[in-house]
Scaffold this active site. Structure first.
Site, short mmCIF file in Angstrom:
data_model
loop_
_atom_site.label_atom_id
_atom_site.label_comp_id
_atom_site.label_asym_id
_atom_site.label_seq_id
_atom_site.Cartn_x
_atom_site.Cartn_y
_atom_site.Cartn_z
N HIS A 219 5.23 -0.13 -0.27
CA HIS A 219 5.84 -1.05 0.70
C HIS A 219 4.70 -1.94 1.18
O HIS A 219 3.54 -1.69 0.84
CB HIS A 219 6.44 -0.27 1.88
CG HIS A 219 5.39 0.39 2.71
ND1 HIS A 219 4.80 1.57 2.33
CD2 HIS A 219 4.78 0.01 3.85
CE1 HIS A 219 3.87 1.89 3.21
NE2 HIS A 219 3.82 0.96 4.15
N ASP B 256 -4.68 -10.35 -0.64
CA ASP B 256 -3.44 -11.09 -0.40
C ASP B 256 -2.51 -11.06 -1.61
O ASP B 256 -2.92 -11.42 -2.72
CB ASP B 256 -3.76 -12.54 -0.02
CG ASP B 256 -2.53 -13.26 0.51
OD1 ASP B 256 -1.70 -12.63 1.19
OD2 ASP B 256 -2.41 -14.47 0.22
N HIS B 257 -1.28 -10.62 -1.39
CA HIS B 257 -0.27 -10.45 -2.44
C HIS B 257 -0.72 -9.48 -3.53
O HIS B 257 -0.40 -9.65 -4.70
CB HIS B 257 0.15 -11.81 -3.02
CG HIS B 257 0.98 -12.59 -2.04
ND1 HIS B 257 0.44 -13.20 -0.93
CD2 HIS B 257 2.29 -12.84 -1.99
CE1 HIS B 257 1.38 -13.79 -0.24
NE2 HIS B 257 2.53 -13.58 -0.85
N HIS C 186 2.90 -4.86 4.24
CA HIS C 186 2.78 -5.35 5.61
C HIS C 186 2.21 -6.76 5.58
O HIS C 186 1.50 -7.13 4.65
CB HIS C 186 1.82 -4.48 6.42
CG HIS C 186 2.24 -3.05 6.55
ND1 HIS C 186 3.14 -2.62 7.50
CD2 HIS C 186 1.89 -1.95 5.84
CE1 HIS C 186 3.31 -1.31 7.39
NE2 HIS C 186 2.57 -0.87 6.38
N CYS D 211 4.87 5.40 5.60
CA CYS D 211 3.82 4.65 4.90
C CYS D 211 3.36 5.39 3.63
O CYS D 211 2.47 4.91 2.93
CB CYS D 211 2.63 4.37 5.81
SG CYS D 211 2.74 2.79 6.68
N GLU E 27 -1.93 -4.02 11.53
CA GLU E 27 -0.96 -3.71 10.48
C GLU E 27 0.44 -4.16 10.90
O GLU E 27 1.22 -4.62 10.08
CB GLU E 27 -0.96 -2.22 10.18
CG GLU E 27 -0.15 -1.87 8.94
CD GLU E 27 -0.12 -0.37 8.69
OE1 GLU E 27 -0.69 0.07 7.69
OE2 GLU E 27 0.47 0.37 9.50
N HIS F 16 0.84 -1.20 0.00
CA HIS F 16 0.00 0.00 0.00
C HIS F 16 0.87 1.25 0.00
O HIS F 16 2.09 1.20 0.13
CB HIS F 16 -0.98 0.01 1.19
CG HIS F 16 -0.39 0.45 2.49
ND1 HIS F 16 -1.15 1.03 3.49
CD2 HIS F 16 0.87 0.40 2.99
CE1 HIS F 16 -0.38 1.31 4.53
NE2 HIS F 16 0.85 0.94 4.26
NI NI Z 1 2.40 1.02 5.69
#
Ligand code: NI
Length: 136
Positions: free
Chosen positions: A39, A79-80, A41, A33, A126, A14
């Site tokens: 990047h 997911d992914h 999580h 972020c 997160e 995200h």
């Molecule tokens: Ni983040």
């Protein structure tokens, strides 16, 4: 009322940003972020539903069915994936954990109600240290 919680995990990329702002301004608001190159999580999702126990069956909702609904409506879309670019229910939302919890609530409420389960809480973790809970 009895409460049932299912845990799921997903990994997603995200970026938290507002499109009208420069990278510098976004960095001031959202910090790391807001990295323009994305990047990710490893998220933990906990969905709690509530209902009245059926005394003959011994539960109000089959936990496997709960897992299936969460996977079908939410996990496969996250997911992914890059949630900013690929997750339909995040379109138009800033990709914060708060927005994500609210969007997941909106995705799950109706399908769970159709199974006789009331959505009680969507919790999105997160990191090990930060989580959000949304109660609708
Ligand atoms: Ni983040």
């Amino acid at each position: 009322m009895i409460y049932l919680t299912r845990r799921e995990r997903f990994s997603a990329a995200h970026r938290m940003f507002r499109s009208g702002l420069s990278d510098e301004e976004n960095n001031k608001i959202y910090g790391k972020c807001s990295n323009p190159l994305w990047h990710g999580h490893n998220y933990v999702l906990k969905v709690t539903v509530k209902g009245e126990l059926d005394p003959d069956i011994g539960y109000f909702m089959n936990a496997t069915r709960l897992k299936e609904i969460i996977n079908e409506k939410v996990i496969v879309k996250l997911d992914h994936k890059n949630m900013n670019l690929e997750t339909d229910f995040m379109a138009g939302r800033v990709a914060t954990t708060e927005s994500l919890a609210m969007a997941i609530w909106d995705e799950l409420k109706a399908p769970l109600a159709a199974e006789g389960a009331l959505l009680h809480c969507v919790r999105v973790e997160e990191t090990e240290n930060n989580y959000v809970e949304y109660y609708g």
